[in-house]
Scaffold this active site. Sequence first.
Site, PDB file in Angstrom:
ATOM      1  N   SER A 150       8.756   5.838  -4.624  1.00 29.27           N
ATOM      2  CA  SER A 150       7.350   6.215  -4.785  1.00 29.27           C
ATOM      3  C   SER A 150       7.177   7.219  -5.921  1.00 29.27           C
ATOM      4  CB  SER A 150       6.812   6.832  -3.493  1.00 29.27           C
ATOM      5  OG  SER A 150       5.525   7.375  -3.696  1.00 29.27           O
TER       6      SER A 150
ATOM      7  N   HIS B 240       4.910   9.311  -6.110  1.00 31.77           N
ATOM      8  CA  HIS B 240       4.527  10.590  -5.522  1.00 31.77           C
ATOM      9  C   HIS B 240       5.736  11.515  -5.366  1.00 31.77           C
ATOM     10  CE1 HIS B 240       0.263  10.101  -4.520  1.00 31.77           C
ATOM     11  NE2 HIS B 240       0.518   8.823  -4.247  1.00 31.77           N
TER      12      HIS B 240
ATOM     13  N   TRP C  21       0.800  -1.224   0.000  1.00 29.69           N
ATOM     14  CA  TRP C  21       0.000   0.000   0.000  1.00 29.69           C
ATOM     15  C   TRP C  21       0.835   1.277   0.000  1.00 29.69           C
ATOM     16  CZ3 TRP C  21      -4.992  -0.898  -0.802  1.00 29.69           C
ATOM     17  CH2 TRP C  21      -5.504  -2.145  -0.474  1.00 29.69           C
ATOM     18  N   VAL C  22       1.992   1.213   0.616  1.00 27.93           N
ATOM     19  CA  VAL C  22       2.865   2.400   0.680  1.00 27.93           C
ATOM     20  C   VAL C  22       4.246   2.009   0.170  1.00 27.93           C
ATOM     21  CG1 VAL C  22       3.870   4.172   2.149  1.00 27.93           C
ATOM     22  CG2 VAL C  22       1.579   3.290   2.652  1.00 27.93           C
ATOM     23  N   ALA C  23       4.733   2.741  -0.801  1.00 25.29           N
ATOM     24  CA  ALA C  23       6.033   2.420  -1.385  1.00 25.29           C
ATOM     25  C   ALA C  23       7.165   2.745  -0.412  1.00 25.29           C
ATOM     26  CB  ALA C  23       6.230   3.208  -2.677  1.00 25.29           C
TER      27      ALA C  23
ATOM     28  N   GLU D 217      -5.489   0.382  -6.324  1.00 25.43           N
ATOM     29  CA  GLU D 217      -5.772   1.699  -5.741  1.00 25.43           C
ATOM     30  C   GLU D 217      -6.592   2.480  -6.758  1.00 25.43           C
ATOM     31  OE1 GLU D 217      -2.144   3.633  -4.600  1.00 25.43           O
ATOM     32  OE2 GLU D 217      -1.739   2.236  -2.946  1.00 25.43           O
TER      33      GLU D 217
END
Length: 291
Positions: A209, A211, A202-204, A256
């Site tokens: 990332s 982002h 769920w979170v890099a 996602e």
Amino acid sequence: MSPRTIQHRRKRNRRTPYFILDILIFLLIVSATIILWVSQKKTQECSTEQMPQTITQAREQLKKTSPQTKNVTAQTAQSPQSHQPAPTNPPQQTPTATQQTQQKTDNPPWNLTLVNYNHPIPDQYQADLVELEGGERVDRRIYDPLMNMLTDAKQANLGKLPKVVSGYRTQEKQQSLYDEKIAKYKQQGYDDREAIKQAEQWVAVPGFSEHQLGFAVDINGAAYDVYLWLQQNSYKYGFIFRYPGDKTDITKVAEEVWHYRYVGVEAASEMFEQGLCLEEYLAKLQQKTTP
């Protein structure tokens, strides 16, 4: 005849042979002088006539004995000081489709930069950011297509503008989110290793990332229909549904529905039509350049 007259004649007769001898000697000297002068003049005329022929013959002989003389002369004539016109640059050829594809895969454009679990943020990367309403920031180059997409998405969001709840993230922000997700799974009873494994779906990992590029956004809507609309229309604005559920084995990220990534209209359209994720699309480009 008186004795004095006889004596005078004897003296004159005695001088006559010497006088004649003097005249002969004078004439010989004059003749010799004239002959010498004429001879020198002819010699000079002859030398003058023969000189050009002698030089020409010498040059011809030099050419025969030294074949490189011509090349040396030509090189000298073409020296930088000879004021010859500067050579023009050859016309540049337009890259072929194959060459353009090769350039895309070897040095992909900014909008196709791949960042995932196996590809970190490029070294010394600096994002040129612009702030959105609400405080989130994105790369300046995606601002206009993003706002156009969100504006058109209002028709599927109860007439309201969908909101970007997460855009560009610093390394510190990504680290904070990563640690929070791991802690959450630990609270649920997972051990350290399993908590990390679950969190990374769920979170890099910080530094890996999208982002952190500024090209990705997480979007919240007032109705779930907005996500269906985005999946069917985002490519028109250059965005892709980055993590669909049927590509998790490739992306290593769970589905996602809120996460969209800018890649440009051309690439987004091809991925939408062919049902590809970004990793598959870039791999396909690479295959086109493989002999």
